[in-house]
Design a protein around this motif. Structure first.
Motif, PDB file in Angstrom:
ATOM      1  N   SER A 188      41.166 -13.026  98.991  1.00 43.36           N
ATOM      2  CA  SER A 188      42.499 -13.138  99.575  1.00 43.36           C
ATOM      3  C   SER A 188      42.666 -14.430 100.352  1.00 43.36           C
ATOM      4  O   SER A 188      41.704 -15.048 100.793  1.00 43.36           O
ATOM      5  N   CYS A 220      37.871  -9.399 100.152  1.00 43.46           N
ATOM      6  CA  CYS A 220      38.623  -8.408 100.925  1.00 43.46           C
ATOM      7  C   CYS A 220      38.495  -7.012 100.336  1.00 43.46           C
ATOM      8  O   CYS A 220      39.053  -6.064 100.881  1.00 43.46           O
ATOM      9  N   ILE A 245      45.974  -6.664 104.113  1.00 43.20           N
ATOM     10  CA  ILE A 245      46.414  -7.093 102.791  1.00 43.20           C
ATOM     11  C   ILE A 245      47.682  -6.335 102.431  1.00 43.20           C
ATOM     12  O   ILE A 245      47.712  -5.097 102.486  1.00 43.20           O
ATOM     13  N   ASN A 249      47.381 -12.625 103.812  1.00 49.07           N
ATOM     14  CA  ASN A 249      47.548 -11.200 103.521  1.00 49.07           C
ATOM     15  C   ASN A 249      47.812 -10.926 102.038  1.00 49.07           C
ATOM     16  O   ASN A 249      48.364  -9.891 101.692  1.00 49.07           O
ATOM     17  N   LYS A 250      47.390 -11.849 101.158  1.00 48.84           N
ATOM     18  CA  LYS A 250      47.676 -11.717  99.732  1.00 48.84           C
ATOM     19  C   LYS A 250      46.407 -11.861  98.898  1.00 48.84           C
ATOM     20  O   LYS A 250      45.622 -12.792  99.084  1.00 48.84           O
ATOM     21  N   ILE A 251      46.215 -10.950  97.939  1.00 47.12           N
ATOM     22  CA  ILE A 251      45.107 -11.045  96.986  1.00 47.12           C
ATOM     23  C   ILE A 251      45.457 -12.138  95.988  1.00 47.12           C
ATOM     24  O   ILE A 251      46.524 -12.105  95.371  1.00 47.12           O
TER      25      ILE A 251
END
Length: 140
Positions: A32, A67, A3, A35-37
């Motif tokens: 997520s 995540c 992340i 690779n992004k919340i």
């Protein structure tokens, strides 16, 4: 998966929920995409107080894309306690702690070992004819 980012609207939600819950803690699950919340899950059966927060992890949906976690500290200290570190090591890749006054400078992210990590705040480009002003296209 690693992340690296958090969506700006998701961070805004976290900070506002933390502020709204004050003086109690706010707690949730980070979701997520790649690779992004992108989202926060608030689980049924969650209990919070001025000293702690408790989530029923067994209420987590099977395909949740979880995540990590997020929670607030009613104090101005966003650093993890020993209880936080124990939980971090058992669940998820990334954990966010917000602290009073719950603004853009009063939060930190940590990996599962409790080491601080930097997350880039993803700010999508503004397009006034998209979601901000859907009526504008019609009237122009």
């Amino acid at each position: 998966m690693s992340i690296r980012e958090i969506d700006e609207k998701t961070l805004d939600f976290i900070l506002e929920a933390s502020k709204s819950a004050h003086p109690n803690e706010f707690v949730g699950i980070l979701r997520s995409e790649k690779n992004k919340i992108t989202e926060i899950l608030v689980l049924p059966g969650t209990h919070t107080s001025e000293q702690s927060a408790f989530m029923n992890i067994y209420m987590l949906p099977i395909l949740s894309h979880a995540c990590g976690s997020v929670h607030s500290h009613p104090s101005s200290n966003p650093n993890p306690s020993q209880n936080d570190l124990t939980f971090f090591d058992k669940f998820g890749e990334i954990h966010i702690i917000t602290a009073n006054p719950y603004d853009g400078d009063s939060w930190k992210a940590f990996n599962r070992r409790g080491k601080e990590v930097k997350l880039k705040v993803f700010r999508p480009e503004k397009n006034p004819t998209s979601e901000d002003e859907p009526w504008k296209k019609f009237w122009d």
